[in-house]
Each structure stands twice: as structure tokens, then as C-alpha cells.
Design a protein around this motif. Sequence first.
Motif, PDB file in Angstrom:
ATOM      1  N   MET A   1     -44.314   3.136   3.970  1.00 34.73           N
ATOM      2  CA  MET A   1     -43.249   2.842   4.923  1.00 34.73           C
ATOM      3  C   MET A   1     -43.737   1.847   5.972  1.00 34.73           C
ATOM      4  O   MET A   1     -44.882   1.842   6.355  1.00 34.73           O
ATOM      5  N   ALA A   2     -42.840   1.059   6.358  1.00 34.26           N
ATOM      6  CA  ALA A   2     -43.212   0.055   7.355  1.00 34.26           C
ATOM      7  C   ALA A   2     -43.374   0.717   8.710  1.00 34.26           C
ATOM      8  O   ALA A   2     -42.932   1.843   8.931  1.00 34.26           O
ATOM      9  N   GLY A   3     -44.014   0.011   9.618  1.00 41.26           N
ATOM     10  CA  GLY A   3     -44.232   0.543  10.955  1.00 41.26           C
ATOM     11  C   GLY A   3     -42.921   0.757  11.688  1.00 41.26           C
ATOM     12  O   GLY A   3     -41.889   0.193  11.329  1.00 41.26           O
ATOM     13  N   ASP A   9     -33.335  -4.945  17.680  1.00 41.86           N
ATOM     14  CA  ASP A   9     -32.747  -6.190  18.165  1.00 41.86           C
ATOM     15  C   ASP A   9     -31.585  -5.915  19.097  1.00 41.86           C
ATOM     16  O   ASP A   9     -31.253  -6.719  19.953  1.00 41.86           O
ATOM     17  N   GLN A  10     -30.954  -4.764  18.895  1.00 42.31           N
ATOM     18  CA  GLN A  10     -29.805  -4.443  19.728  1.00 42.31           C
ATOM     19  C   GLN A  10     -30.243  -3.843  21.057  1.00 42.31           C
ATOM     20  O   GLN A  10     -29.419  -3.533  21.908  1.00 42.31           O
ATOM     21  N   TYR A  12     -32.012  -0.924  21.410  1.00 44.76           N
ATOM     22  CA  TYR A  12     -32.134   0.533  21.411  1.00 44.76           C
ATOM     23  C   TYR A  12     -33.542   0.942  21.062  1.00 44.76           C
ATOM     24  O   TYR A  12     -34.207   0.308  20.256  1.00 44.76           O
TER      25      TYR A  12
ATOM     26  N   ASN B   5     -25.078  -8.102  20.333  1.00 46.33           N
ATOM     27  CA  ASN B   5     -25.907  -9.289  20.255  1.00 46.33           C
ATOM     28  C   ASN B   5     -25.089 -10.559  20.364  1.00 46.33           C
ATOM     29  O   ASN B   5     -25.434 -11.572  19.793  1.00 46.33           O
ATOM     30  N   HIS B  50     -35.031   0.234   6.253  1.00 48.36           N
ATOM     31  CA  HIS B  50     -36.315   0.132   6.935  1.00 48.36           C
ATOM     32  C   HIS B  50     -37.367   0.964   6.211  1.00 48.36           C
ATOM     33  O   HIS B  50     -38.513   0.572   6.049  1.00 48.36           O
ATOM     34  N   ASN B  51     -36.940   2.157   5.755  1.00 53.10           N
ATOM     35  CA  ASN B  51     -37.877   3.015   5.045  1.00 53.10           C
ATOM     36  C   ASN B  51     -38.293   2.415   3.717  1.00 53.10           C
ATOM     37  O   ASN B  51     -39.361   2.694   3.211  1.00 53.10           O
ATOM     38  N   GLY B  53     -38.806  -0.777   3.131  1.00 51.78           N
ATOM     39  CA  GLY B  53     -39.846  -1.780   3.340  1.00 51.78           C
ATOM     40  C   GLY B  53     -39.443  -2.752   4.415  1.00 51.78           C
ATOM     41  O   GLY B  53     -38.270  -3.054   4.597  1.00 51.78           O
ATOM     42  N   ARG B  54     -40.431  -3.231   5.110  1.00 49.36           N
ATOM     43  CA  ARG B  54     -40.212  -4.139   6.230  1.00 49.36           C
ATOM     44  C   ARG B  54     -39.516  -5.426   5.773  1.00 49.36           C
ATOM     45  O   ARG B  54     -38.702  -5.984   6.455  1.00 49.36           O
ATOM     46  N   TYR B  57     -35.847  -4.973   5.416  1.00 52.12           N
ATOM     47  CA  TYR B  57     -35.256  -4.763   6.721  1.00 52.12           C
ATOM     48  C   TYR B  57     -35.153  -6.085   7.471  1.00 52.12           C
ATOM     49  O   TYR B  57     -34.148  -6.370   8.112  1.00 52.12           O
ATOM     50  N   ARG B  61     -32.067  -8.003   9.236  1.00 53.77           N
ATOM     51  CA  ARG B  61     -32.105  -8.447  10.638  1.00 53.77           C
ATOM     52  C   ARG B  61     -31.709  -9.901  10.769  1.00 53.77           C
ATOM     53  O   ARG B  61     -30.945 -10.276  11.643  1.00 53.77           O
ATOM     54  N   LEU B  64     -28.087 -10.313  10.410  1.00 52.21           N
ATOM     55  CA  LEU B  64     -27.335  -9.923  11.599  1.00 52.21           C
ATOM     56  C   LEU B  64     -27.444 -10.979  12.693  1.00 52.21           C
ATOM     57  O   LEU B  64     -26.530 -11.168  13.479  1.00 52.21           O
ATOM     58  N   LYS B  65     -28.577 -11.657  12.726  1.00 50.06           N
ATOM     59  CA  LYS B  65     -28.767 -12.658  13.776  1.00 50.06           C
ATOM     60  C   LYS B  65     -28.031 -13.944  13.445  1.00 50.06           C
ATOM     61  O   LYS B  65     -27.665 -14.686  14.345  1.00 50.06           O
ATOM     62  N   LEU B  73     -23.931  -4.862  13.593  1.00 54.12           N
ATOM     63  CA  LEU B  73     -24.575  -3.574  13.400  1.00 54.12           C
ATOM     64  C   LEU B  73     -23.898  -2.573  14.321  1.00 54.12           C
ATOM     65  O   LEU B  73     -23.613  -2.869  15.472  1.00 54.12           O
ATOM     66  N   ALA B  75     -24.578   1.059  15.885  1.00 57.61           N
ATOM     67  CA  ALA B  75     -25.617   2.082  16.034  1.00 57.61           C
ATOM     68  C   ALA B  75     -24.954   3.459  16.025  1.00 57.61           C
ATOM     69  O   ALA B  75     -24.824   4.105  17.056  1.00 57.61           O
TER      70      ALA B  75
END
Lengths: 244, 1010
Positions: A1-3, A9-10, A12, B5, B50-51, B53-54, B57, B61, B64-65, B73, B75
Motif C-alpha cells: 500500500m502506498a503511504g 488536495d481538497q 482534508y 478546488n 489509493h490502497n 497503489g499510489r 491514485y 488526482r 481532478l486537477k 471529488l 468527500a
Amino acid sequence: MAGLELLSDQGYRLDGRKATELRKVQARMGVFAQADGSAYLEQGNTKALAVVYGPHEMRGSRSRALHDRAVINCQYSMATFSTAERKRRPHGDRKSTEMSLHLKQTFEAAVMTQLFPRSQIDIYVKILQSDGGNYSVCVNAATLAVIDAGIPMRDYVCACTVGFVDETPLADLCYAEESGGVSSLALALLPRGGQIALVQMDARLHQDHLETLIEAAMTACKCVSKVLDEVVRQHLQETSVLSR
Amino acid sequence: MKSINGKVLPGDLTHYVVPDAEVVLNYLEVLELVELQGVVFTQTACQALHNKGRRFYNRLRNLLKDPRHDCVLFANEFQEFSYCPREKGESQEKWQTRCVYAAAVWYYNHLAGMMNLVMITEDLDAVSRFSSLNSGVYVISLQEYLQSFWPALQAAQDLYGSVRQALQEKEADGSQREFPEHLPAQVLEAGIKSGRFVQGILNVSKHRAQSEAFVTSDSLSSKSPDLSAGVLVAGSKSRNRAVHGDLVALELLPKVEWRGKVTALSEGPADERSGNDDEIQPMPTGHVVGILQRNWRDYVVTFPPRDAAQAQSRAAQRVLAVPWDRRIPKVRISTQQADALQDHRLVVRIDSWPSTSLYPNGHSVRVLGRAGELETEVQTVLVENCIHVPPFSEAQLREMPVNSPEKPWAADPAEAAARRDLRQTHLVFSIDPRGCEDVDDTLSVQRLAGGKLLELGVHIADVTHFVREGSLTDLEARSRATTYYLADRRYDMLPAVLSADLCSLLGGVDRYAMSVVWELDAQSLAVTKVWFGRTLIRSSYQLHYELAQALLNGEEVQVPELARLDPEERDTKLSELIQALEMLTHIARHLRAQRDRGGALELEGVEVRAQLDQDKNITALVPRQPLEVHETVAECMIYANHWVARKIQEAFPYQALLRRHPQPRQELFSQLVDTARARGFSMDTRTNKALADSLDRAVDPEDPLVNRLLRMMATQAMSQAVYFSTGAQPEDQFYHYGLALDRYTHFTSPIRRYADMVVHRLLTAALQQEHGGQRAAEPGKPPAGNKDMEELAEHINSRNRAAQRAQNLSTGLFQCLFFKERDPETDPRCVADAIIYSIRDNGVLVFIPEYGVKGPVYMRNKEGLVVTAGPDGTCEWQSGSVRRYSDHITTTSGCGSATFRLFDHITVRISVLSTNCHADTLTLQVISNQPHLGATPQRPGSPRRSQLVQEVVRLAGEAQEKAARRPELSKEEREFRQSRTPNLYSLLEEIRELALMDPDAAARAGTVTA
């Protein structure tokens, strides 16, 4: 799993707070009758119990007594069940000794010890559940307990930890954030005068950022002081009603 | 509408769509399509990704940007009323689906029912459970969604189908293990720290893709010197599923198992030899134990012909598709269209490579077309270099100012007032190649103060006035970073209304400019004052190089701008212009001499002159003779670049975008030194000046090609000039080796380079900082920080490299298409003169000046026959042996022996080796060891090449019987459309920077854009 992504970005954080938001602080004073002063404080999931005895005569070796002020004796401990991993924590391990020392320094700066020469004030703090910011929760709980004991202080002592992520200061770190590699700083403040009772940090941080970080910590401490003040007033009202 | 954003979903859609976590996990690619609007990603889905893999994710991101995508997004887990706690015994997938549904319902109510919401999920159970609960919230599957809401979007459905099939394959895969498992990440990290493993980027050898790969990294060389040349990874087993470009962790093998690199020319791609007999000098060898970071991109593959894929009855077939890039392993794809897609090229993505499989699994993304067709091949070149150039979108074009006959564009009076007006006071003119449309630089020069001072001005198109930072056009330009030039076409960085009209400093119209104006002492030409700022100019003359040179030479020529004036007025104006040109030449000569004195400039000086010898061949545009006026213009531009670099570096010491050209590593010159020695020249490569001098001396009076080849090798040994942020490098690294300037940047071509736009913005910010008090209304916005700037510089560098590669590939493509049409046995054009520039174990490398082609020539073929020369020089294949020496190679057979020395001229026949799956390649075969008879030593090669491109284009056009065949005029049109090259300055500059490319590539660059 990644860190973990500590600040999305939002804007939170992991637990849904914004960067400057504190965890919910709840507290009660006078939880024990036999002690001179006591308080219980929750900050998010971190829970601490503080008990104060004194000022009273020096116990044990009298030689430690100071002729012009009171000695403050602090003891910090963590309950075996306070962390995810159940662990027996004997008194006097390095970490809690250090923490006790920090607490002692903090309260020596706040309590008007010169009013009680040759006497002693005992502050015992126990962490019941640990979820980050142990030091600051202890300070906040102990403040309430000292006030409950009726010992005069210059001001409330309020403490808060702040961390630094992506150029943004994060107030009141939780455990996941503290262990996620954030450089964190703990600060205890006498909010009215803005005097700093203690700053403690052992991570690396660029000098340029220190200013903003301390600034953020002081703001957070002032917020805490408002809550504590509220609690004290509430408590006084209740007790005075009862005694009437 | 929810704004996060700063992005807001448009209100005019029929619905918003909320994808479930599973859909986002598996089908993010489909959701990435720009056409799908109004996508609300939930935090739940985001966490799930995210789980995974980076990398995944980060893709979300970026999505979204990116303001071009309509997605936000939500929340939902932080929203009190949309949060659902997980119930006891509930599986994670179910919980996620429930969360997403709750979020969709909340969102629907939040919008007060004004917008319908569609939740898409792959969980059919959820569809039946939730679909009837709320009236405005529909729950359907992704497939159904695409079919009912986007029936016209075939691409999305195809993509969906192929991803889905790849997923199903994954579930049903076999068990036999082909590769050892990779070690877990923690073990790798610890191993790298302790020095047990080394990490680096895997580079697969182009010529022996199956067996050889190297791992190199910067940290390797600093840690242990013996690893500086890289680590060999031999064979596919020890490569352990790593793909070209991945960041891997290696374990070194014990020294006894180390092997050497093979130096023989491999004989054709089909022939894989173990190469054991040719091995020399073992080098560090290792095997891959884990992969730290996959670096997969989109790959182009070709479906094999039908007979290779044996008959299958099932609907979905697994096909092993062959990547176009030989360094990439074959990719297994399951598809139902295997028959229809035979011999087609497709874009695929690799999904996974389990240890049980010999090949990675992938899915197809889109079809490019039939292999071998011009359009397909060009698209292939683009995809392989990750160049993405969609037509400019409507929203982007809407940002553009209008300039049409009905609504002509005019300078805004307020804006004009804020600028320095040079229209009346300065004689501004441009010198460009004939017919150039995008003029980004103009010049002015005049005497001041009664002749004691000279004023020199360089005025550059003010692109950043029209393209605001952060606007859609800006983002698009940033992602393109440069205009792409292919052999037959061009992809602009900016929309045409800017590049060819409003930003182009055309003659006789008002234009905004960014100017640098120097005041020079008329005698010593020392700078007394320099001024930077925004100006309003009107160019009086749009000259071309030949015309300017003719005026300077005092020839009688017609200046078009003056044609209609009466003779007297014409004469005064003409003399005024000529005087300005003379002054300019005078200044430029001085600047050049000044830099020569500063040392080191000899290299580029010579470089340029030599280059011009070739340039004259590049196109009809560039004169046969190198004109001094070329250098004059180039010199002024370099001067402007240099001064701007100084200015922005002083204003922003830690975040200015400059350009540096690092010192080459001495060991890279060894080939050059050895080769030159073979001809009796000595090379001193210690400094750029020494190198330039020795190159100057290395002239063979009988064969000018020798010098050209040596220069080519010298440039090859040098590293490329790169952009960087000043905060990221120590100051002594700012040096520009090729130009011998301490600071340099790019400022003068904002129309076709994004770096120049960034520099313009930095300069503007620097000026505002300076005049902070005067223009308080517009406070200088601080430019991006060092980190962002360095990131941007990296991006621009990588795009520039991609542009370069794409250009070379497309030139190669056209060469092949050209020779494909001809029969090598009969067509005289397939026989050419070649010169040997390097000796290998079983052959030589040659350069064909006529076509600018480099390639190997074999002295021993697959059957073991060797080349022998008859008495008249004609070569034949005979059995015999080959012996290699340092400066020649000798073949011996029954009929005698033949020797080929460095710099010998030989005659070769060019033919095309067609492969279905890869790019075609040219093969060269020696037919005589004598120079080709018809060959003059340096025949104009390049015009040949531009004809070649046109011819291929024409043939392709005919073949497809396109109704819209290019009209007769198209030649001019193609040649004169735009001036990238034409702008000779840019050519010169590129060369100087140089060494940037080898002269050969530069020449090609020229051709291409003519």
C-alpha cells in the motif's frame, strides 16, 4: 500500500479535519473526592486523567525542600490498555521520565510556587487512551486539576502539538499523523500574556518554517484555552449551585 | 453544484454520474475520457484506489486537477449525513457500494432534486437492491450506462470491453510459475539501504532486446566506480518481468558469473545469437529481484496475421501482439476482434504481469489502422513518444481574440498606453526566411545623442499577453511544451490565430512585443544601458535573408514595401534601411569578436560555418551561400537571450528558468580520439576551445567528409543542453558549454516553445517587482517556486526529447517508404556512396551523405560467408574469415583478401527490410569497395530528402485515392507555411547549443520543417 496522504488536495486530513481544526475537547473537573484537585480530559480519542495533591509539607527527604518556593513533583504514566498493543509500562521508563520532566518544567513556569515555600505540589497524570498529542493532553488535564485544587496560577497553561505537511501547519496531530513522518512540535502557552512555557521538537524542520509553525501552535493553544475556560466556568457554576 | 478546488460541474448537463469504488478501481481509464462529463468521484472510491497503489491514485488526482475534465471529488465520508458506518460482517465491497449510494442520494437531495444522478456499479446485486429506492437516483451498470447515455461514444465502449476482458482473463489464469516472485517492498527498501541491492532504471538493449538489458542510475556511479558503466542483466529470466523503463532493484551476481557485452553487429532482428564467442571484458551482472516503480505507458502493438493465431472456437481469443518497440515484450490480449484486426496497429496498455505467465497481460485501447499505411505509421510514431496532440478544443479557441475581416483586431488603447510606443520612434524590421508566417523576432537599430550612442533593440512577440497563465490554452501549451515537427506535418503549440496572426510580428500592422533595448557606446560598443519592457511596435519591413544580404552588398533590389512610393522618397527610405542593416552588421561582428575573446567560442563558430555548408542544402529557402546576415540575426538573438537570463536570474535567484549545457564526460570522446588518430589527427578534448581548435585542424583536403564525420562524432559525445531551475543547480553548473556563456535561456521564440513563454512571464514579474511602486494596481505575482519550476523544466526537457525522437523516427519512416517503392536491383537511386566511420567485429558502420543515412554493413553474413573484392572492386560473398583491427577490418577467402579502413569510401546498395510489426529498416549491402562512380564527394543531399518526403506523401495520397489530393500549390504551401527553420536563427542556435543534436539530425530537422 502506498503511504498515507496526510493532507488531501481538497485540504482534508485523514480524519476529515481541516488543517487548523482541533479535535473535540471535552473535560470534567473534580472527578475524585479524595484528591485535592482532579480532572478528566478527552481530546479526540486521547484521554487523560490528572490528579493534584497539595500544596503540602515535603514528604520523603526534607532536603529537597526549597526555602523560597514550592517543589512541583510530576508523574506521568500510561495505562496498559492505552495503546493498540497491550503493554505493561513500568514506572520510570525513559519516555515517561522525560514526559514527567517536561510537565514539571511547564508547571513550574505557570504555578505561583513562591507562595508556598518549603512545600510540595504533586501532579499525577495518567493516559487512559493514547491517540497522539499525549503531552498536550496531559498539560491541559493537569491545568484543570491544578485549578480544581485551588492552587494559584499565572494563567491557564494550554498545550497543543502542530505538524508540518506540504508547507501547511496541521494543528493537533492524531496518532496516525504523528507516526506518518510529520515533523511535530509541542508547545505550551500561557495564552493571556502569550508567554511560552515550553517548546519541544525533535524532528528536522527548515528554519524558515519555524515561525509559521509556532504561530499556528499559538493560535491552536488559544483555542484550547477558550474551551478550558468554558469548562472551569461551567464547573464553578455547578459546584456553587450545589453548595447554595 | 459543488465547488471543490475551484472546479465546478457545469449546470447544463442532464445528469451527474457517481461511479462506484469498483468501477473506479477497474475502469478509471473509461472515466478518463474527456467526453464523459459531470463525474462525481467519491472519497470512498478514492480511498480504494489509493490502497491499490499510489500510481493509480495520482492519475485520479491529476484528473481532478485538470480543468479540461468535468469531474469533482466529494468527500462523502467526511459529510455527516452521507457517511455510513460499516456494519458487522459486511464485506468491504458491499460497504463501499453502500457508501457511494448514500453519497449519491445525499448529493441528489443537496441539489434539491434539480439534477438527476446516475450511480454506476458493476455489482448487479446493488443494482437490483438500490435502483428503486429513490426516484432521482438511478443505479445501473457501467455497460448499460455507456450504452444508454453515450451510444455515440464508440471509443468508450470498446475500451470498456477490452478492460473487462482483461479482468476476466486475470481471474482465470493458470498456475505454473515462470518467474520467481518479486520481493516485498520493505525488503527491497532495506536491501537498497544496506547496499545489498542496487536500484536503477532498466534499459533494454535495442539490438538484443531478448537477452541484454542494462541498469543505470546516477547514484550507482557515485557509490562504486566499477558500476558506473551500468549493470548487465542478461536473459529474460534474470530480467524477471521488468519492462524497459521500470525502476528496478537488482542483486549483483558473484564475479565468476559476470559476462561481457556483445560488440558484434547483430545480424538482423530475427537472429538472436548468444554471442558467447565475441564476449570481451566481463562487466557487473545482476538479476532483478523486485520492481520499485513500473513505468508503463501506452504501447503500439501489431496483431499477428491469422495463421499464426491458430483456429479457436471460443469467442474471446488470446492474442500475442507484437509491440512496435522491440524493447517491449509481447503483450497478451484477449479480444473478440482478432480476425478483424489482423495486421492492424493498436494502442494497448499493460495491466499486469503475474509470475505464472511468460508474457504480460494487456488490453487494447484504440485502433490506429492497418500497418504500413502512412497515417497509421505517423500515429504510431506519436503514440510511441507519448505525444498527445488533439485538435484545439472549442473552449480553448473561445479564449482566443478574434481577428477577422469583419472584426479586425486592434490594439487596446489602455493597453497601448501602458506600453512603450515604438511605432513612430523606431525603425523596426524583421529578417526571416522567405515566406515565413510566424515572425517572432524583430530588430531595430539607430543612432542616439548625435551619434555618440547606438541603440540596438530586439523585439519579441508578446505571446503571454494573449495567453494568460492558467488559461486552457496555456495548459494545453504547457502539456505540449513545444511545436512538433514531423517529416510531413506540424503540430502547433498554440492555435493558429495566435501563431500565424496576432502574435506574429508582421509588417505594417500594430503588434504587442516584449523588448530588450541596449544603448551602446558608438566607439567601443560597450553597453551603457539596457532596458527591458513591453512595447507596441509596427514592423516597417519584413525582409528575407537574401534580400537583406543583397541590400548590404549594395545590389539593386526591389524592396516590396517601397515599391509603390515615388522614387525620391524611396531612395531616402532605402538608404535609411541600408544604414540600419550596416549598423546591425557592425554590432553583430563586434559581439561575435567579443565572445571569441571571451574564449571557447571557436567551437560554435566553426560549428556554424560547417553547419551552413550543410544548411545550404537543407531547403530551397536557405541560400546556397552562408550569408553573413544569418549570423547577424543569430548573434542578436543570443545576446538577447543572454541578457534576459541575467535579468531573471538576478531577480529570482532560486526559481529562474535557464538553459545549461553541461561539460561532456571525457571518456565519451574516446571513440572520436581513436577514430581521428586512425587518420593521423590528434584531438584535444579538454576544453571546448581546445576541441574546436583540434576539429578545425582535422581537415583532410581530399575528403571534406572526414571533417564532417569527426564533428558528428564530437557532437554525439556531448550531452544535450537542458532547461533547469536556478534553485536546483549550484551556480557553477549554469555554464553553457556550447555557447560558452555563463548564463543562457530561451526568450526569442515564444510562439513555438513553452520555455520562452515561462521566461517571458518571469521577466514580466521581475519588471513588476522593480517598478512595484508605480504599478500598484497589478502587484507582481510571485512566479512558481523552485520545486514547481524544476518540475516544469523536467517536463519541457522530456517533451523536447520526445519531439526530437518523433522527428527522427518520422524521417526514418519516410526514407523507408521512399526506398520501398524502388527495386534495389535496378533503380540507380538505391546505390550510393558511403563512408566508413566505425569498425565492428563482423562489419562496419557507414554514413551515406547523399541520404543522411547511417547504418551497419556486414562483412560476414548468417551463412558465414564473407565479403571479398574482385580486381575491379566489385564485392561478392565467399566463404572465408574476418579479422578486426583497431582501424581496419580484413576479410580473407579463397580468392584473396579485402581490407576496409576507416574513412574509406565504398559503394552500397540500399534496400528496405520490411517487418510487419516494427518500423521498417534500411539494410545496406556493400557492392564495391570503391567510391560510387556518380558520387561527388559532397553532393547536395537534403533537397533530395525534402523531395523524398513529398514524393512519399504523394504516393500515399494516391494509394488511398483521396479525393482531396494536395493541389499543385501544395509544395510551396508546405515549404512556406511556417518558419521554424526558416528562421535560420533557430537553426543556427540549435546547432550551437549544441551539440544538441548531431549535425545530421539537425539537417533533418531543417528539411522537415521547410
